[in-house]
Design an enzyme around this catalytic site. Structure first.
Site, PDB file in Angstrom:
ATOM      1  N   GLY A 399       0.806  -1.214   0.000  1.00 54.94           N
ATOM      2  CA  GLY A 399       0.000   0.000   0.000  1.00 54.94           C
ATOM      3  C   GLY A 399       0.841   1.266   0.000  1.00 54.94           C
ATOM      4  N   SER A 400       0.286   2.319   0.591  1.00 54.44           N
ATOM      5  CA  SER A 400       0.853   3.667   0.483  1.00 54.44           C
ATOM      6  C   SER A 400       2.208   3.840   1.143  1.00 54.44           C
ATOM      7  CB  SER A 400      -0.126   4.672   1.096  1.00 54.44           C
ATOM      8  OG  SER A 400      -1.367   4.622   0.431  1.00 54.44           O
ATOM      9  N   SER A 401       2.700   2.834   1.839  1.00 52.68           N
ATOM     10  CA  SER A 401       3.990   2.982   2.517  1.00 52.68           C
ATOM     11  C   SER A 401       5.118   3.281   1.532  1.00 52.68           C
ATOM     12  CB  SER A 401       4.316   1.719   3.322  1.00 52.68           C
ATOM     13  OG  SER A 401       4.362   0.578   2.475  1.00 52.68           O
ATOM     14  N   ILE A 402       4.967   2.931   0.247  1.00 53.35           N
ATOM     15  CA  ILE A 402       6.053   3.169  -0.711  1.00 53.35           C
ATOM     16  C   ILE A 402       5.928   4.520  -1.423  1.00 53.35           C
ATOM     17  CG2 ILE A 402       6.203   0.689  -1.138  1.00 53.35           C
ATOM     18  CD1 ILE A 402       5.208   1.451  -4.053  1.00 53.35           C
ATOM     19  N   LYS A 403       4.975   5.342  -1.026  1.00 54.31           N
ATOM     20  CA  LYS A 403       4.779   6.611  -1.731  1.00 54.31           C
ATOM     21  C   LYS A 403       5.977   7.546  -1.611  1.00 54.31           C
ATOM     22  CE  LYS A 403      -0.274   6.586  -1.732  1.00 54.31           C
ATOM     23  NZ  LYS A 403      -1.535   7.097  -1.141  1.00 54.31           N
TER      24      LYS A 403
END
Length: 705
Positions: A399-403
């Protein structure tokens, strides 16, 4: 005086003569020596090669004996993995091997003193029908031979033996009383037959009683090739704690891996040597194996050992010092297990899918692994199993952790800059589903806000711009999807996402990559397409925390000599220095911008982690992540979605300046609803609190000293 008297001759002395018998004796001796000389000539000329072979067969034959493996210690030099002495009975076959009849005789003699399988049911199951036929064959060889046809007798020995075994019927076997004692003899013979020449093979160690050991030791003089010795077994001082990373070794029965035997044999191993099969035992096999004891065996012409001599004393393997503090590791295990249990049993519904919780804690400046923990809940047994290896082997959409990596790629590609604003509103490309951020549209937002509030649209527009696409609502998007995927993945890989982290373990997963498409590209940019391991996420956040330097994760920091004391390692042989794998190809200003965005995730007024971390006593930075994970079942050969569930991820580091601890937490298939969304935050908060508390306690102890 009369003249004649002067002329009278003196009587002559008799000439001595040798008796004729003595002459005959001399002639006989001469003849014998002549025959010996002739015979030596014949031996030298006609049988020289055979004579040399006989000499060679009585020459010294070197072999090696395994020694205890090296030990392992934690970062505080507390013993983790030890060697435990175990009594064992071994068999060393002669140089030319033993016949089946001789092995059976030896097994019968040895069976008078030991039982290698104590449980009768297990013993019975261990003896196959073929084992019984082989025994019957040895006892009735002539009977079986009479059953062969003329053509069968013409077969080579191995093929003929197969036919002979087939000729043995169940009726034949039923004539024998297969007592426990007889089965024990057969079981011992099987062990003896599996040994390799001049290589000590463990016949039995598990379950061997002191009385059995003593009886064998007292009767070694008539048990050719048998020895009573001390073997070694591994002893984990902390039971299951990081046992999957410590790894295991093969048994003496398994020996070296058969599919890679040439490698081991060429490096001084014998067939029955135990070697590391997984984890650190395998990765550091060359260090842990030690120096084997070298023995010269003298054999006679029949290949039997007549004497032995130790020519090189053995030395225990070198010791490893790990980067992990076992006290901290145990606390992390406790935290992960307890929070997983709470999430499973203290929620209205998680659709029955939640079963795993994974966490990796590391030092971002050195790559030192401080803890790796993972637990799985078995719904059938209602048990929580320690499966920390999943942090390295299992990959999930984070999910968004790699943004943070997506935004940095946008900076470096020049499609957005520091302070750039984009409109967060649903994206609708012709032929694709609508794509939007979680909750209401955010309107015009900056790069920092996009990280703080976790805008999906902002990241998707970065990916579109990297592909030189121009977005217009409800129109097709002209973009080179494959090239854009390659560009994005190249940036991600610089942080350790989608590639090997380099950890000192024999195997690690790198995750899965899907088929490129425009819709998939947008999901790639928000961490809902490619999959990554928890360890990769920990390396990724550590790289951002460490100003763009990606450190190689490591479990071992020192190699040391064995010590005489045993409970503490000896002098240092090698200090394994921290290793920089790469520096991301990005301007330092960009990295600092993302670091600020990560700080706002935890401390900003609208940060996605603020609600859970408000009032936390330590400064934090990082990113939350939620990836939709629909569940399907096959109904009428068609996949049908039956439930919604989320992968929950949380990454973070502390303190903000010179960070010393970073973590990644992954809770896959967590169900839906706010109740389940607290587990990753609960784990993270408890880990960081524990880290600082233990650090403060250690400092206090040092000050008091």
């Amino acid at each position: 005086m009369k003249p004649n008297a002067l002329l009278k001759k003196k009587p002559k002395k008799k000439r001595s003569q040798l008796p004729i018998r003595l002459n005959i004796l001399f002639a006989f001796v001469f003849l014998i020596f002549s025959l010996l000389i002739v015979q030596l000539g014949i031996v030298q000329i006609l049988n020289g090669e055979e004579a040399q072979r006989e000499i060679n067969e009585t020459a010294n034959t070197p072999t090696e004996k395994a020694v205890p493996r090296g030990k392992m210690y934690d970062s505080n030099y507390d013993l983790i993995l030890d060697n435990e002495p175990v009594k064992a009975i071994t068999y060393t076959p002669p140089k030319n091997g033993e016949s089946a009849e001789d092995l059976l005789t030896l097994a019968e003699e040895l069976a008078a003193y030991i039982t290698i399988i104590k449980d009768e049911e297990e013993l019975t199951e261990s003896i196959s029908e073929r084992d019984k036929k082989e025994y019957w064959y040895l006892e009735n060889r002539d009977t079986v031979a009479d059953r062969l046809t003329k053509d069968e007798k013409a077969l080579d020995s191995s093929e003929q033996y197969k036919v002979e075994l087939k000729k043995i019927t169940q009726k034949d076997l039923d004539k024998i009383d297969w007592t426990t004692d007889l089965l024990n003899v057969i079981a011992i013979k099987k062990e003896l037959a599996s040994a390799y020449e001049l290589s000590p093979h463990i016949v039995v160690n598990e379950g061997l009683t002191d009385e059995e050991y003593a009886k064998v030791a007292e009767n070694l003089y008539h048990l050719d090739g048998i020895n009573a010795m001390i073997d070694w077994e591994r002893k984990n001082m902390y039971e299951n704690t990081i046992s999957s990373f410590i790894g295991g070794i093969s048994t003496s029965e398994q020996g070296i891996p058969r599919d890679n035997s040439q490698y081991y044999l060429s490096n001084g191993y014998t067939w029955n040597d135990r070697v590391g099969e997984s984890g650190l035992e395998q990765e550091y096999e060359h260090v842990l194996r030690g120096r084997k004891e070298k023995i010269n065996y003298t054999t006679n012409a029949d290949g039997n050992v007549i004497s032995s001599e130790v020519v090189v004393e053995g030395q225990r393997g070198k010791d490893l010092v790990l980067t992990t503090d076992m006290e901290f590791q145990q606390e992390v295990d406790k935290i992960v297990k307890e929070e997983l249990e709470t999430a499973i049993h203290n929620s209205a519904s998680n659709n029955g899918y939640l079963k795993d919780a994974l966490a990796v804690v590391m030092n971002p400046q050195t790559g030192d692994i401080l803890a790796m923990s993972g637990f799985r809940y078995d719904r059938e047994t209602n048990e929580f199993m320690n499966q920390a290896y999943r942090t390295v082997y299992d990959a999930h959409e984070p999910g968004s952790s790699i943004k943070g990596a997506t935004l940095l790629a946008g900076y470096q590609e020049g499609v957005v800059g520091i302070g750039s604003t984009l409109v967060d509103a649903p994206i609708k490309i012709k032929g694709s589903k609508s794509f939007s951020s979680h909750g209401a549209s955010m309107g015009s937002i900056s790069d920092l806000t996009a990280i703080e509030r976790s805008s999906n649209v902002y990241m998707a527009k970065i990916a579109i711009k990297i592909g030189n696409g121009v977005y217009r609502q409800n129109e097709p998007l002209n973009i080179n999807v494959q090239e854009t995927f390659d560009t994005m993945r190249n940036y991600y890989s610089q942080f350790g996402l989608g590639v090997k982290t380099g950890i000192d373990l024999p195997y690690e997963a790198t995750g899965l990559t899907g088929i490129p498409s425009t819709e998939n590209l947008m999901h790639l940019a928000i961490g809902q397409y490619d999959t990554y391991t928890t360890l990769q996420l920990a390396q990724y956040v550590s790289t951002i925390a460490n100003d763009g330097y990606r450190m190689k994760p490591r479990l071992v920091k020192e190699i040391r000599e064995p010590s005489a004391e045993g409970d503490t390692p000896g002098k240092i042989i090698q200090s394994l220095e921290p290793e920089v794998l790469n520096r991301v190809e990005m301007d330092q200003t960009y990295i600092e911008r993302v670091q600020e965005g990560f700080r706002r995730v935890y401390a900003g007024s609208r940060g996605t982690a603020r609600g859970q971390w408000a009032g936390f006593p330590y400064e934090m930075a990082g990113k939350t992540g939620t990836a939709e994970k629909p569940q399907f079942k096959m109904i009428n050969d068609e996949p049908v979605q039956v439930a919604d569930t989320d992968n929950l991820a949380l990454i973070g580091y502390t303190p903000l300046d010179e960070p010393e601890v970073a973590f990644a937490i992954m809770v896959p298939e967590n169900g839906t609803g706010n109740g389940r969304h607290q587990i990753h935050h609960a784990i993270g908060k408890r880990i960081i609190k524990t880290y600082y508390e233990m650090k403060d306690n250690q400092q206090t102890e040092e000050d008091e000293e």
